[in-house]
Design a protein around this motif. Structure first.
Motif, PDB file in Angstrom:
ATOM      1  N   ASN A 271      21.611  38.538  14.481  1.00 46.68           N
ATOM      2  CA  ASN A 271      21.995  37.127  14.608  1.00 46.68           C
ATOM      3  C   ASN A 271      23.129  36.766  13.651  1.00 46.68           C
ATOM      4  O   ASN A 271      24.040  36.010  13.996  1.00 46.68           O
TER       5      ASN A 271
ATOM      6  N   GLY B 299      12.524  31.762   9.520  1.00 48.44           N
ATOM      7  CA  GLY B 299      11.549  32.777   9.893  1.00 48.44           C
ATOM      8  C   GLY B 299      10.210  32.620   9.193  1.00 48.44           C
ATOM      9  O   GLY B 299       9.280  33.406   9.426  1.00 48.44           O
TER      10      GLY B 299
ATOM     11  N   GLY C 210      14.181  31.878  18.293  1.00 47.64           N
ATOM     12  CA  GLY C 210      15.083  32.924  17.833  1.00 47.64           C
ATOM     13  C   GLY C 210      16.319  33.080  18.696  1.00 47.64           C
ATOM     14  O   GLY C 210      16.489  32.415  19.713  1.00 47.64           O
TER      15      GLY C 210
ATOM     16  N   ASP D 133      17.691  29.113  19.742  1.00 51.24           N
ATOM     17  CA  ASP D 133      18.798  28.890  18.801  1.00 51.24           C
ATOM     18  C   ASP D 133      20.030  28.265  19.447  1.00 51.24           C
ATOM     19  O   ASP D 133      21.178  28.579  19.107  1.00 51.24           O
TER      20      ASP D 133
ATOM     21  N   ASN E  81      15.343  36.515   6.107  1.00 45.36           N
ATOM     22  CA  ASN E  81      14.551  36.110   7.267  1.00 45.36           C
ATOM     23  C   ASN E  81      13.675  37.295   7.658  1.00 45.36           C
ATOM     24  O   ASN E  81      14.180  38.326   8.109  1.00 45.36           O
TER      25      ASN E  81
ATOM     26  N   GLY F 286      20.944  30.161  12.847  1.00 49.99           N
ATOM     27  CA  GLY F 286      20.009  29.775  13.897  1.00 49.99           C
ATOM     28  C   GLY F 286      19.925  28.270  13.993  1.00 49.99           C
ATOM     29  O   GLY F 286      20.689  27.556  13.340  1.00 49.99           O
TER      30      GLY F 286
ATOM     31  N   SER G 110      19.308  33.007   7.513  1.00 51.83           N
ATOM     32  CA  SER G 110      19.374  34.393   7.975  1.00 51.83           C
ATOM     33  C   SER G 110      20.562  35.134   7.381  1.00 51.83           C
ATOM     34  O   SER G 110      20.559  36.363   7.315  1.00 51.83           O
TER      35      SER G 110
ATOM     36  N   ASN H 123      12.022  37.994  10.118  1.00 53.30           N
ATOM     37  CA  ASN H 123      12.110  38.440  11.506  1.00 53.30           C
ATOM     38  C   ASN H 123      13.201  39.486  11.706  1.00 53.30           C
ATOM     39  O   ASN H 123      13.214  40.182  12.723  1.00 53.30           O
TER      40      ASN H 123
END
Length: 283
Positions: free
Chosen positions: A192, A68, A137, A142, A33, A118, A9, A35
């Motif tokens: 994140n 992701g 997530g 996580d 990622n 994550g 991420s 997401n």
């Protein structure tokens, strides 16, 4: 040429192999990622990397492993965006757990865990990947990750739980307001990664009793939620990939010892081992 990409991420590691399976180029971009990142940013971010642009027409295959990417729609997003730049390449997109399994494989079955921005886990027998648990997530999952530890630190700061010495040091390093924190957590493209960045503060002081206890509890949650549900964890080695596992390795091993589990390899950056696996078994 073949590109092998390990994308988290926060950042992506790229290795380009020439036609003789020798390393031609190593480079980095931000993490992709799906997401979190807007797909429209993927191409511009890659275009910032002049080294990749120079070789883009020579790359005929890309193996992309990303956080992701355990969802088909996200894999398709990454594939479509990469093909806009690497127009002559066949693109294979798989989730980051597969990369972790390949990188951590030492010749015998193992539980393989990712602890970076994550967290995630699986069981790999050398051929097949067993994923028993979903990746939820940073909002409700996580455990033990960089984002989870960062979230704990920020929460404890605002709720006035930090001891006076840590509070003073925190305020020397950050001019953090509630407004800034909420803006970054709820309105930035990679919340994140924003939370995980606070680990710089924790890592530098990880032997402080208060922070050590905080990280210990997060790691224990990780084992309880993402490792122990695998029956194989009672007998098999548990191997770790990722910067968070690397920097908190001593705490990680202490938690495992308390739970009567065996931690094997802890690898900070899986890209080198991932490349070796491809050269040996795939290319």
């Amino acid at each position: 040429m073949v590109a092998i990409v390990d994308s988290g991420s926060t950042k992506s590691d790229w290795v380009i192999l020439d036609d003789f399976k020798k390393v031609f180029l190593k480079t980095e971009t931000i993490g992709f990622n799906p997401n979190f990142i807007n797909r429209e940013l993927i191409v511009p971010e890659i275009e910032k990397n002049s080294s990749l642009i120079l070789v883009r027409n020579s790359i005929t295959k890309i193996f992309f492993y990303g956080s992701g990417c355990g969802v088909k729609k996200n894999c398709e997003t990454i594939e479509e965006e990469l093909k806009k730049i690497f127009t002559k390449a066949e693109v294979v997109v798989k989730e980051d757990l597969m990369a972790a399994a390949y990188a951590a494989y030492g010749g015998k079955p193992a539980v393989v865990c990712i602890l970076g921005t994550g967290s995630n886990s699986c069981y790999f027998d050398g051929e097949n990947l067993k994923i028993k648990l979903p990746s939820l997530g940073f909002l409700i999952g996580d455990e033990g990750s960089g984002s989870a530890i960062g979230k704990q630190l920020v929460r404890r700061y605002f709720m006035q739980k930090l001891p006076s010495d840590l509070l003073a040091e925190f305020e020397q390093h950050y001019t953090l307001t509630v407004e800034d924190a909420l803006q970054n957590m709820y309105h930035s493209p990679r919340p994140n990664a924003y939370l995980a960045d606070f680990n710089k503060f924790v890592i530098e002081r990880k032997d402080h009793p208060y922070l050590k206890d905080m990280v210990y509890k997060e790691m224990k949650d990780f084992f309880e939620y993402q490792v122990i549900p695998y029956e194989e964890s009672k007998e098999a080695e548990i191997n770790f990939i990722g910067s968070i596992a690397y920097y908190y390795e001593d705490i990680l091993r202490s938690v495992a010892e308390e739970l009567h589990l065996t931690v094997g390899h802890v690898v900070q950056k899986p890209i080198e081992s991932l490349v070796d696996y491809h050269i040996k078994y795939i290319l």
